[in-house]
Design a protein around this motif. Structure first.
Motif, PDB file in Angstrom:
ATOM      1  N   ILE A  79       1.261  -1.308  -0.370  1.00 23.45           N
ATOM      2  CA  ILE A  79       0.146  -0.178  -0.045  1.00 23.45           C
ATOM      3  C   ILE A  79       1.079   1.157  -0.134  1.00 23.45           C
ATOM      4  O   ILE A  79       0.464   2.348  -0.579  1.00 23.45           O
ATOM      5  CB  ILE A  79      -1.127   0.034   1.486  1.00 23.45           C
ATOM      6  CG1 ILE A  79      -1.872  -1.315   1.605  1.00 23.45           C
ATOM      7  CG2 ILE A  79      -1.828   1.082   1.377  1.00 23.45           C
ATOM      8  CD1 ILE A  79      -2.748  -1.589   2.371  1.00 23.45           C
ATOM      9  N   PHE A  80       1.507   1.179   0.936  1.00 20.58           N
ATOM     10  CA  PHE A  80       2.685   2.518   1.057  1.00 20.58           C
ATOM     11  C   PHE A  80       3.560   2.565   0.449  1.00 20.58           C
ATOM     12  O   PHE A  80       4.536   3.705   0.203  1.00 20.58           O
ATOM     13  CB  PHE A  80       3.141   3.332   2.677  1.00 20.58           C
ATOM     14  CG  PHE A  80       1.815   3.643   3.582  1.00 20.58           C
ATOM     15  CD1 PHE A  80       0.873   4.225   2.705  1.00 20.58           C
ATOM     16  CD2 PHE A  80       0.919   2.476   3.875  1.00 20.58           C
ATOM     17  CE1 PHE A  80      -0.060   4.374   3.420  1.00 20.58           C
ATOM     18  CE2 PHE A  80      -0.400   2.762   4.849  1.00 20.58           C
ATOM     19  CZ  PHE A  80      -0.590   3.749   4.538  1.00 20.58           C
ATOM     20  N   VAL A  81       4.434   0.811  -0.253  1.00 16.34           N
ATOM     21  CA  VAL A  81       6.028   1.405  -0.962  1.00 16.34           C
ATOM     22  C   VAL A  81       5.845   1.836  -2.828  1.00 16.34           C
ATOM     23  O   VAL A  81       5.476   1.972  -3.234  1.00 16.34           O
ATOM     24  CB  VAL A  81       6.928   0.042  -0.424  1.00 16.34           C
ATOM     25  CG1 VAL A  81       7.840   0.191  -1.225  1.00 16.34           C
ATOM     26  CG2 VAL A  81       7.244   0.727   0.581  1.00 16.34           C
ATOM     27  N   GLU A  82       4.952   0.083  -2.728  1.00 20.65           N
ATOM     28  CA  GLU A  82       4.694  -0.124  -4.021  1.00 20.65           C
ATOM     29  C   GLU A  82       3.905   1.699  -4.883  1.00 20.65           C
ATOM     30  O   GLU A  82       3.485   1.478  -5.831  1.00 20.65           O
ATOM     31  CB  GLU A  82       3.782  -1.270  -4.450  1.00 20.65           C
ATOM     32  CG  GLU A  82       4.653  -2.348  -4.385  1.00 20.65           C
ATOM     33  CD  GLU A  82       4.280  -4.033  -4.491  1.00 20.65           C
ATOM     34  OE1 GLU A  82       4.968  -4.721  -5.404  1.00 20.65           O
ATOM     35  OE2 GLU A  82       3.245  -4.116  -3.974  1.00 20.65           O
ATOM     36  N   ILE A  83       3.297   1.559  -4.143  1.00 19.38           N
ATOM     37  CA  ILE A  83       1.783   3.289  -4.764  1.00 19.38           C
ATOM     38  C   ILE A  83       3.123   4.061  -4.071  1.00 19.38           C
ATOM     39  O   ILE A  83       2.778   4.425  -2.382  1.00 19.38           O
ATOM     40  CB  ILE A  83       0.754   3.035  -4.297  1.00 19.38           C
ATOM     41  CG1 ILE A  83       0.168   2.493  -4.667  1.00 19.38           C
ATOM     42  CG2 ILE A  83       0.254   4.204  -4.027  1.00 19.38           C
ATOM     43  CD1 ILE A  83      -1.567   1.286  -4.321  1.00 19.38           C
ATOM     44  N   PRO A  84       3.274   4.711  -4.708  1.00 24.38           N
ATOM     45  CA  PRO A  84       4.534   5.908  -3.578  1.00 24.38           C
ATOM     46  C   PRO A  84       3.156   6.956  -2.759  1.00 24.38           C
ATOM     47  O   PRO A  84       2.829   7.604  -2.848  1.00 24.38           O
ATOM     48  CB  PRO A  84       4.842   6.613  -5.127  1.00 24.38           C
ATOM     49  CG  PRO A  84       4.562   6.103  -6.143  1.00 24.38           C
ATOM     50  CD  PRO A  84       3.470   5.285  -5.742  1.00 24.38           C
ATOM     51  N   LEU A  85       3.598   7.047  -1.376  1.00 27.90           N
ATOM     52  CA  LEU A  85       3.705   7.377  -0.246  1.00 27.90           C
ATOM     53  C   LEU A  85       3.397   8.514  -0.093  1.00 27.90           C
ATOM     54  O   LEU A  85       1.933   8.784  -0.387  1.00 27.90           O
ATOM     55  CB  LEU A  85       4.723   7.117   0.896  1.00 27.90           C
ATOM     56  CG  LEU A  85       3.620   7.755   1.683  1.00 27.90           C
ATOM     57  CD1 LEU A  85       2.747   6.874   2.624  1.00 27.90           C
ATOM     58  CD2 LEU A  85       4.493   7.851   3.484  1.00 27.90           C
ATOM     59  N   ARG A  86       4.542   9.516  -0.849  1.00 22.91           N
ATOM     60  CA  ARG A  86       3.688  10.805  -0.743  1.00 22.91           C
ATOM     61  C   ARG A  86       2.763  10.959  -1.762  1.00 22.91           C
ATOM     62  O   ARG A  86       1.561  12.197  -1.550  1.00 22.91           O
ATOM     63  CB  ARG A  86       4.774  11.713  -1.201  1.00 22.91           C
ATOM     64  CG  ARG A  86       4.758  13.296  -1.231  1.00 22.91           C
ATOM     65  CD  ARG A  86       5.682  13.801  -1.144  1.00 22.91           C
ATOM     66  NE  ARG A  86       6.851  13.921   0.718  1.00 22.91           N
ATOM     67  CZ  ARG A  86       6.060  14.706   1.091  1.00 22.91           C
ATOM     68  NH1 ARG A  86       5.420  15.592   1.479  1.00 22.91           N
ATOM     69  NH2 ARG A  86       7.390  14.465   2.417  1.00 22.91           N
ATOM     70  N   LYS A  87       2.579  11.258  -2.918  1.00 21.56           N
ATOM     71  CA  LYS A  87       1.872  11.143  -4.385  1.00 21.56           C
ATOM     72  C   LYS A  87       0.443  10.702  -3.568  1.00 21.56           C
ATOM     73  O   LYS A  87      -0.644  11.535  -4.529  1.00 21.56           O
ATOM     74  CB  LYS A  87       2.338  11.343  -5.145  1.00 21.56           C
ATOM     75  CG  LYS A  87       1.171  10.552  -6.673  1.00 21.56           C
ATOM     76  CD  LYS A  87       1.434  12.805  -6.605  1.00 21.56           C
ATOM     77  CE  LYS A  87       0.801  13.062  -7.993  1.00 21.56           C
ATOM     78  NZ  LYS A  87      -0.021  14.073  -7.990  1.00 21.56           N
TER      79      LYS A  87
END
Length: 194
Positions: A79-87
């Protein structure tokens, strides 16, 4: 409020997060994300800690004590690495591009798979009757949340690219083709087109 209801409330915070992302309201996103995570974690803690104990064999408890944190880490990675956290989770708007590789080659919502393993393994590792009893309701709440995302966020946002992803990748349960794409990605090879 019961712990199970608090866990379900976390999905409402998730849906409000999704609406804020689609409507480009970046100031709301971190608060909804924090509320979602805090209410879910607190609910699971309360269910696990304040419960009658199940008679779970020691070997099963040991395996689940290892599996539970691994599944939690896999969920966060997905959830938070493969999908970039900030963006995706903090800044204005949603994602710029659709993620379809890594764990997202297995299913469109691998976080739900890892969440399911985490909750069930945590219930057995802690021998929590309350957590095991609440698990189906919490998992169903997660499924409803990602179905909401599919219908009102992802498909409208990504359009035809998402509809193609829906045709080639299962919603939750991996199939032979999606597992092969995932494994090919792990080996660094380009997966065969479905």
């Amino acid at each position: 409020m019961t712990a199970t209801r608090l866990g379900l409330l976390s999905y409402l915070f998730g849906m409000l997060f999704d609406i804020a992302a689609v409507r480009n309201v970046p100031r709301v996103k971190p608060f909804m994300l924090a509320a979602m995570a805090a209410s879910q974690l607190w609910a699971i803690y309360r269910l696990a800690a304040r419960s009658p104990r199940l008679p779970v064999p020691r070997a099963v408890r040991a395996v689940c004590a290892v599996l539970s944190p691994l599944a939690l880490l896999a969920m966060f990675y997905s959830i938070f690495v493969e999908i970039p956290l900030r963006k995706a989770w903090i800044e204005e708007g949603h994602m710029d591009e659709l993620v379809t590789d890594g764990t997202y080659a297995l299913s469109r919502h691998p976080g739900v798979l890892f969440y399911t393993v985490w909750i069930l393994a945590a219930a057995l590792a802690t021998r929590s009757r309350r957590l095991l009893t609440a698990a189906p309701t919490l998992i169903l709440g997660d499924v409803v949340h990602v179905a909401f995302q599919e219908r009102f966020v992802l498909e409208p946002y990504f359009g035809e690219a998402y509809r193609e992803y829906q045709r080639t990748t299962p919603f939750l349960i991996p199939n032979r083709a999606s597992a092969a794409r995932f494994l090919a990605g792990l080996r660094g090879r380009r997966p065969a087109e479905p």
